[in-house]
Motif scaffolding. Sequence first.
Motif, PDB file in Angstrom:
ATOM      1  N   PRO A 182       0.823  -1.210   0.000  1.00  0.00           N
ATOM      2  CA  PRO A 182       0.000   0.000   0.000  1.00  0.00           C
ATOM      3  C   PRO A 182       0.852   1.252   0.000  1.00  0.00           C
ATOM      4  CG  PRO A 182      -0.067  -1.089   2.134  1.00  0.00           C
ATOM      5  CD  PRO A 182       0.692  -1.999   1.222  1.00  0.00           C
ATOM      6  N   LEU A 183       0.283   2.289  -0.577  1.00  0.00           N
ATOM      7  CA  LEU A 183       0.996   3.556  -0.578  1.00  0.00           C
ATOM      8  C   LEU A 183       1.055   4.081   0.852  1.00  0.00           C
ATOM      9  CD1 LEU A 183      -0.621   5.336  -3.646  1.00  0.00           C
ATOM     10  CD2 LEU A 183       1.614   4.279  -3.517  1.00  0.00           C
ATOM     11  N   LYS A 185       0.583   6.450   3.921  1.00  0.00           N
ATOM     12  CA  LYS A 185      -0.561   7.335   4.163  1.00  0.00           C
ATOM     13  C   LYS A 185      -0.176   8.800   4.008  1.00  0.00           C
ATOM     14  CE  LYS A 185      -4.249   5.203   6.540  1.00  0.00           C
ATOM     15  NZ  LYS A 185      -3.819   3.798   6.542  1.00  0.00           N
ATOM     16  N   PHE A 211       4.980   8.552  -4.181  1.00  0.00           N
ATOM     17  CA  PHE A 211       3.514   8.614  -4.276  1.00  0.00           C
ATOM     18  C   PHE A 211       2.914   8.224  -2.936  1.00  0.00           C
ATOM     19  CE2 PHE A 211       4.621   8.571  -8.668  1.00  0.00           C
ATOM     20  CZ  PHE A 211       3.618   9.288  -9.279  1.00  0.00           C
ATOM     21  N   THR A 212       1.927   8.976  -2.509  1.00  0.00           N
ATOM     22  CA  THR A 212       1.290   8.686  -1.226  1.00  0.00           C
ATOM     23  C   THR A 212      -0.221   8.760  -1.371  1.00  0.00           C
ATOM     24  OG1 THR A 212       1.316  11.001  -0.613  1.00  0.00           O
ATOM     25  CG2 THR A 212       3.177   9.680   0.111  1.00  0.00           C
ATOM     26  N   MET A 213      -0.872   8.215  -0.382  1.00  0.00           N
ATOM     27  CA  MET A 213      -2.329   8.274  -0.393  1.00  0.00           C
ATOM     28  C   MET A 213      -2.833   9.690  -0.221  1.00  0.00           C
ATOM     29  SD  MET A 213      -4.040   5.279   1.651  1.00  0.00           S
ATOM     30  CE  MET A 213      -3.282   3.718   1.826  1.00  0.00           C
ATOM     31  N   MET A 215      -1.888  12.155  -1.645  1.00  0.00           N
ATOM     32  CA  MET A 215      -2.027  12.806  -2.949  1.00  0.00           C
ATOM     33  C   MET A 215      -3.407  12.562  -3.534  1.00  0.00           C
ATOM     34  SD  MET A 215       1.575  11.814  -4.672  1.00  0.00           S
ATOM     35  CE  MET A 215       1.070  12.289  -6.296  1.00  0.00           C
ATOM     36  N   GLU A 216      -3.839  11.322  -3.397  1.00  0.00           N
ATOM     37  CA  GLU A 216      -5.166  10.997  -3.932  1.00  0.00           C
ATOM     38  C   GLU A 216      -6.232  11.801  -3.201  1.00  0.00           C
ATOM     39  OE1 GLU A 216      -6.790   7.335  -2.861  1.00  0.00           O
ATOM     40  OE2 GLU A 216      -8.317   7.376  -4.413  1.00  0.00           O
ATOM     41  N   LYS A 217      -6.037  11.847  -1.877  1.00  0.00           N
ATOM     42  CA  LYS A 217      -7.007  12.546  -1.057  1.00  0.00           C
ATOM     43  C   LYS A 217      -7.040  14.023  -1.422  1.00  0.00           C
ATOM     44  CE  LYS A 217      -8.135  12.774   3.811  1.00  0.00           C
ATOM     45  NZ  LYS A 217      -7.601  12.503   5.140  1.00  0.00           N
ATOM     46  N   GLU A 219      -6.222  15.390  -4.212  1.00  0.00           N
ATOM     47  CA  GLU A 219      -6.870  15.627  -5.499  1.00  0.00           C
ATOM     48  C   GLU A 219      -8.381  15.486  -5.384  1.00  0.00           C
ATOM     49  OE1 GLU A 219      -5.730  14.916  -9.914  1.00  0.00           O
ATOM     50  OE2 GLU A 219      -6.104  12.990  -8.974  1.00  0.00           O
ATOM     51  N   GLY A 220      -8.786  14.488  -4.606  1.00  0.00           N
ATOM     52  CA  GLY A 220     -10.219  14.317  -4.391  1.00  0.00           C
ATOM     53  C   GLY A 220     -10.820  15.573  -3.800  1.00  0.00           C
TER      54      GLY A 220
ATOM     55  N   LYS B 317     -10.801   2.662  -3.017  1.00  0.00           N
ATOM     56  CA  LYS B 317      -9.396   2.880  -2.728  1.00  0.00           C
ATOM     57  C   LYS B 317      -9.301   3.111  -1.235  1.00  0.00           C
ATOM     58  CE  LYS B 317      -5.156   3.658  -3.650  1.00  0.00           C
ATOM     59  NZ  LYS B 317      -4.341   2.502  -3.899  1.00  0.00           N
ATOM     60  N   LYS B 318      -8.411   2.432  -0.625  1.00  0.00           N
ATOM     61  CA  LYS B 318      -8.242   2.668   0.802  1.00  0.00           C
ATOM     62  C   LYS B 318      -7.805   4.094   0.987  1.00  0.00           C
ATOM     63  CE  LYS B 318      -5.012   0.162  -1.116  1.00  0.00           C
ATOM     64  NZ  LYS B 318      -3.887  -0.652  -1.349  1.00  0.00           N
ATOM     65  N   ASN B 319      -8.470   4.768   1.838  1.00  0.00           N
ATOM     66  CA  ASN B 319      -8.190   6.190   1.893  1.00  0.00           C
ATOM     67  C   ASN B 319      -8.621   6.755   3.230  1.00  0.00           C
ATOM     68  OD1 ASN B 319      -7.488   8.684   1.264  1.00  0.00           O
ATOM     69  ND2 ASN B 319      -9.042   9.030  -0.296  1.00  0.00           N
ATOM     70  N   ASP B 322     -12.144   8.416   4.165  1.00  0.00           N
ATOM     71  CA  ASP B 322     -12.947   8.817   3.016  1.00  0.00           C
ATOM     72  C   ASP B 322     -13.845   7.696   2.556  1.00  0.00           C
ATOM     73  OD1 ASP B 322     -11.471  11.167   0.740  1.00  0.00           O
ATOM     74  OD2 ASP B 322     -12.293  11.368   2.755  1.00  0.00           O
ATOM     75  N   VAL B 412      -3.827  13.503 -11.439  1.00  0.00           N
ATOM     76  CA  VAL B 412      -2.574  13.119 -10.795  1.00  0.00           C
ATOM     77  C   VAL B 412      -2.683  11.678 -10.321  1.00  0.00           C
ATOM     78  CG1 VAL B 412      -0.991  13.635  -8.916  1.00  0.00           C
ATOM     79  CG2 VAL B 412      -2.219  15.483 -10.036  1.00  0.00           C
ATOM     80  N   MET B 413      -3.799  11.387  -9.639  1.00  0.00           N
ATOM     81  CA  MET B 413      -4.039  10.048  -9.108  1.00  0.00           C
ATOM     82  C   MET B 413      -5.364   9.556  -9.676  1.00  0.00           C
ATOM     83  SD  MET B 413      -1.465   9.424  -7.098  1.00  0.00           S
ATOM     84  CE  MET B 413      -1.807   8.329  -5.739  1.00  0.00           C
ATOM     85  N   THR B 415      -7.453   7.386  -9.530  1.00  0.00           N
ATOM     86  CA  THR B 415      -7.986   6.231  -8.809  1.00  0.00           C
ATOM     87  C   THR B 415      -9.480   6.175  -9.048  1.00  0.00           C
ATOM     88  OG1 THR B 415      -8.315   7.557  -6.861  1.00  0.00           O
ATOM     89  CG2 THR B 415      -6.241   6.403  -7.024  1.00  0.00           C
ATOM     90  N   ASN B 418     -11.295   9.047  -7.403  1.00  0.00           N
ATOM     91  CA  ASN B 418     -11.096  10.338  -8.028  1.00  0.00           C
ATOM     92  C   ASN B 418     -11.772  10.428  -9.379  1.00  0.00           C
ATOM     93  OD1 ASN B 418      -9.776  11.346  -5.899  1.00  0.00           O
ATOM     94  ND2 ASN B 418      -7.726  11.258  -6.778  1.00  0.00           N
ATOM     95  N   LYS B 421     -15.242  11.196  -8.714  1.00  0.00           N
ATOM     96  CA  LYS B 421     -15.435  12.606  -8.355  1.00  0.00           C
ATOM     97  C   LYS B 421     -15.371  13.479  -9.596  1.00  0.00           C
ATOM     98  CE  LYS B 421     -13.970  12.335  -3.629  1.00  0.00           C
ATOM     99  NZ  LYS B 421     -12.781  12.039  -2.840  1.00  0.00           N
TER     100      LYS B 421
END
Lengths: 259, 533
Positions: A182-183, A185, A211-213, A215-217, A219-220, B317-319, B322, B412-413, B415, B418, B421
């Motif tokens: 996993p990436l 956190k 790369f980390t989680m 980043m996804e968050k 962007e979300g 996605k594990k997050n 979220d 960027v990601m 996933t 995303n 979204k």
Amino acid sequence: MAERIRVRGVTIHRPLIYGNNAVVLTPEEKSLLPVAAKDHTHRWTVAVRSAASANDSDIVGGADDLNYFIKRVSFKLHETYQNPTRNVDKPPFEVSETGWGEFEVQIRITFVPESGEKVIVLYHHLKLHPWTLQVAAEEAVNPAPEISAKSGPVHSWQYDEIVFHDPFQSFLNILTAHPPTPLPKNKRKPVPFHISHPASLEASKGGTPEFTMSMEKEEGERLEAAKKQVHAEQEKLKGLLAEKEAELQQLHKQIAEQS
Amino acid sequence: MAGPSASDVRAALSISNAGPSSSTHPTNAAAIIRKPSLRKPEGMPRELYQLIGPSAPTLTAQFAKPQLKQKPNLGSSAATVDGGVPGRVKWEWRTFTNSARKDGLKLGHWVKAGADPNADYQYAKYNVPLNTFVYSAEEYNRFLQDKEWTKEETDYLFELVREYDGRFYVVGDRYDYPGGSTRSLEDLKDRYYSVCRKLVRNKPWGGDEASKAQLLSSYSFDKEREVTRRRYVASLESRTPQQIAEEEALYVELKRLEQTERRFKKDRDELLRTLLGIESGLPDINPSDEDGLNAAGNLSISVNGVGGLSIDTKRRKKNGGDVDTPMSATSASASAIHISQPPKKQQTAKSIAYDLVNCIVRTDVPTNAGSNKSAHTPAYLRSFKLPTPKAAIAPKIAQLMAELQISHTRLVMPTRANSAKLEELLEAASQLIEQKKLLDKADMDIRMAKARLGNGTSESGEGSAGGGEGKATPGAMEVDEDAEGEHDEHADPNGRGQSVVSARSARGRKPARRSMSISSVDTAGAGNKKRKR
């Protein structure tokens, strides 16, 4: 052959990154270049790797070997290179070269036969020169090598996920036997810069990115914020529209009265 | 034709062939001799055969009689059994007694000769005597008292029922208890069955409870209900043709209304879904599912959609905390399937964790999946399936995204969460653009209405392009006519001149309208710019 059954309703994906890094050649290295490549200025490595970075590693990603589902990665370089198509059949799936210019690298990923999947093709723009915010200007002016050398290696990586639908049971078994690392956190190293997120430029400086989680968050959240903005705009327009409609009604009434 | 018929006549009249053409005689005789060798096919008229001869075999097929099945030889086997002539059945007249009769009446009937003379009358078994109840006086006093009925009348009723084998119509017809009140059929039935029930209940019972209950239920009789039922049937049967026609018309109307309502509802839901998305609360997306999962643990699990349509874009996605919002399945059909789906089987925490680690998303397999090989979605990169706006509004979307500083073509990601979204964002954006269009249209309408208004009040008739509207108001028309009359007095007032003017005005209208739309485009652009700031 019982294994060749598709597991319906299962979608399984594997995160990976592809991209390149590039460093400016030192004068000593330059002098060692063969005659044909005397004008080369950079050494670069284009690679396909797992998304998570290994601990204490100075490369981006690559915590897991991907050869459990990738049989071959072939990189098609610019045709001015000798044997422009480089096939890599075992990890690390990467090609290192020297060069002086940026170009589009075609990357073809062949999966292991168990997958029963076709080759997928993706493209990466080989990045040699440091990221700047003035994208257009940067295209025109290649910074002097001395300046480039100062800012350290250039990284250009794209995160992506390979999605398999209804995999064969045997392939699913292979995949589940290799859960991806996993990436992390939270951010521990610089953020890999991405042109879609120019604001990350500052955060990308200073070492090998990871790369980390988060980043996804992040962007979300940006997407969510944009959506909220759009919704707000919608509300505003709704009000405006109602006003206009009322006005129009009024006008129509006046017209009716006149006639 | 003539030849054969002449010879036919001769043959029929038994005239010898010594006619004027005696020379033909030998040939005729030869023909007669030849005939047997060339047999006329079955079913073909003789005259026709003599005309065409055996040379047209295809025709004969048409005249062949249809081959029918042979008649079955009924009873031949029975006859052979007792040694009779095969194919013949021997019947005998015999007298018999019916064991179902008590009077020993002798009647006669035909039977097959081989039948057993001592056998019981074959129809006697159909005389099933009614299982009637008897009660003693003491039983009557204890259980069966009824203020409406005397014991004598009850006895009479039971006697009648017994006599007529429980045929209540006959019983009702014959019922005439001297001195008793008039009883309807329902009264009789009610009394009879209630007595039976009471007897079953109170008499010692030999069998088990189940059979007792069954017997009781077979004696159940609801008088009220029966009366109502009869009334209904009577009223149903006594409808006039007009009433029936009206009823049918009403039924058709009702069906039609229901259909329209369904359609309305569907359209409305569709609209709501488009406008509000997840907030519409329509079963498209199941918010309760989501909430439940959210509360259950901070794991992000996609509420798996149904149908292959929306699967691609959903992913988990594990997050951290979220929760992945499942994307609205935009197609109505998908949502319909979603409604009809039984609640998903609960995933255990363990399997969730397993899927999480292995990046597995489980979706319900669409039941209507056709052939599987072709339907397989090949492996792809997530970023390849990023949602894209409609081509028609793509430039405007791009502009809007640029304002929002979102690059909608690359993430960027990229996933699962995303891209979901992003799709929501794009959907909202296209709605915004639609709204903007509506607003521009309203603007234009207002401007047009104002122009018309201005035209009407000032009576100037020019400048504002003749009101701009196709359906000019009567007032405007008058103005036109007056103006025209002044301009060319020599022309025929009602004919050509007017048409010319109207043609001119029509021509004049067109550019005006075009310029108007151009101006509205301009304003739209301006509006966009304004929003940018």
